[in-house]
Design a protein around this motif. Structure first.
Motif, PDB file in Angstrom:
ATOM      1  N   PRO A 171      41.336 -85.174-102.014  1.00 57.50           N
ATOM      2  CA  PRO A 171      40.388 -84.439-100.631  1.00 57.50           C
ATOM      3  C   PRO A 171      41.229 -84.951 -99.307  1.00 57.50           C
ATOM      4  N   PRO A 172      41.716 -84.433 -98.182  1.00 61.59           N
ATOM      5  CA  PRO A 172      41.642 -83.155 -98.000  1.00 61.59           C
ATOM      6  C   PRO A 172      41.698 -82.029 -98.439  1.00 61.59           C
ATOM      7  N   ASN A 173      42.585 -82.481 -99.055  1.00 62.58           N
ATOM      8  CA  ASN A 173      43.740 -81.098-100.094  1.00 62.58           C
ATOM      9  C   ASN A 173      42.967 -80.648-100.851  1.00 62.58           C
ATOM     10  N   LYS A 218      32.976 -77.493 -99.525  1.00 59.44           N
ATOM     11  CA  LYS A 218      34.091 -78.493 -98.561  1.00 59.44           C
ATOM     12  C   LYS A 218      34.604 -79.890 -99.956  1.00 59.44           C
TER      13      LYS A 218
END
Length: 341
Positions: free
Chosen positions: A29-31, A236
């Motif tokens: 994260p955040p990828n 998310k």
């Protein structure tokens, strides 16, 4: 099934290795969602399928009871857990001697926590002060698995026998706390629901509800891939959500359905796959401790090399621990049954 187990445990291993070594940040994260969490979800789906399959198959044999079921589950879990805990105990002790200032698990490295983990009380909802032992961070999911096993077995055997009384209800309450707590929310929210999805896979395959060809199966897999990716984006990057678990479960269902059409022939390739799958449980338990120890050498060794060493050492150590441990669970089960049944 063995291939899926291997994929799941290696995902957990690689994911934790990346996080602890601080490399390949684009895969975090955040990828990207945590790779290790994807492996955990697959493990719970497989567990739901295999436990249901094993229980239904054995329950057809007259005399198979909750006591025998308990021995089977106990042997499977503890044949690998005891050697793994001893390994973690020793490695963490060496960790504290060599790098005392870097060891951040002193509060959970004690006899009380060790015994609590042996009784599967880590992260128990009614005992929030009980943590996982030392660097054995993956142990939190093991406790969830154990209480799901007990809850499932108690309902299957005790409810069918119709001996429903106060004793039954009290034990059911004790066994149900962790599964219900992990049905939708909390850490790893929805893992019990994910386990139930695994049960659903067994029902669909066992009852032969599916009647599709290879093209339809492949199209279904593509749709599930799109669905799982969408659920990750919507939630998310949290893969501990029921939507991701559902789509991965359907994917596994389609894969199993596809391979169920093939004849199972014994060959060297199958033996190798079975060997790698045979120590997957032990590997799951000890890899985090190995990486936690190795990252202390990052000042003299590159993090990429540490990652490679951690990957290899984790697999090698797990294999040698599993030979007298995890791989002997059937013998342990047979021994305990001779004594207690």
């Amino acid at each position: 099934m063995d291939i899926l187990r291997i994929i799941a445990v290696q995902l957990v291993l690689i994911g934790h290795g990346i996080a602890l070594c601080g490399i390949f940040e684009f895969l975090q994260p955040p990828n990207f969602p945590y790779i290790q969490n994807i492996g955990v979800v697959i493990f719970f789906i497989l567990s739901g399928f295999l436990i249901t399959y094993s229980t239904v198959r054995k329950i057809n044999n007259k005399g198979y009871s909750f006591k025998e079921y308990f021995i089977d589950r106990f042997s499977r879990i503890y044949a690998g857990l005891i050697p793994a805990l001893l390994f973690i105990l020793l490695l963490d002790y060496i960790f504290q001697i060599m790098f005392p200032e870097n060891y951040i698990y002193y509060s959970s490295y004690n006899v009380f926590t060790l015994i609590s983990n042996l009784f599967m009380l880590q992260n128990y909802p009614l005992l929030p002060f009980v943590a996982t032992f030392g660097t054995g961070r993956p142990l939190w999911t093991l406790a969830i698995e154990w209480w799901i096993y007990m809850f499932f077995g108690w309902i299957i055997f005790r409810t069918v026998s119709k001996h429903i009384n106060y004793k039954y209800l009290f034990v059911l309450f004790i066994f149900s706390i962790v599964p219900i707590y992990n049905l939708f929310g909390c850490i790893g929210g929805g893992l019990f629901l994910t386990w139930i999805f695994g049960m659903g896979i067994f029902v669909l395959l066992n009852e032969s509800y599916l009647n599709i060809n290879k093209l339809q199966t492949c199209l279904g897999l593509i749709i599930c891939l799109i669905g799982s990716t969408t659920s990750i984006v919507i939630c998310k990057l949290n893969v501990y959500n029921p939507y991701f678990g559902f789509f991965i479960s359907i994917s596994i269902l389609l894969i199993l359905y596809l391979f169920s059409k093939k004849k199972n022939q014994k060959n060297k390739k199958n033996a190798i796959v079975h060997l790698f799958a045979g120590y997957s449980y032990t590997l799951y338990l000890i890899h985090y401790s190995i990486f936690s120890f190795l990252v202390n050498f990052q000042e003299s060794i590159s993090t990429t090399l540490i990652f490679i060493l951690g990957f290899l050492l984790s697999n090698i150590c797990a294999l040698f621990l599993a030979i007298p441990g995890e791989m002997k669970y059937r013998k342990l089960s047979a021994y305990l049954k001779r004594i207690y049944l």
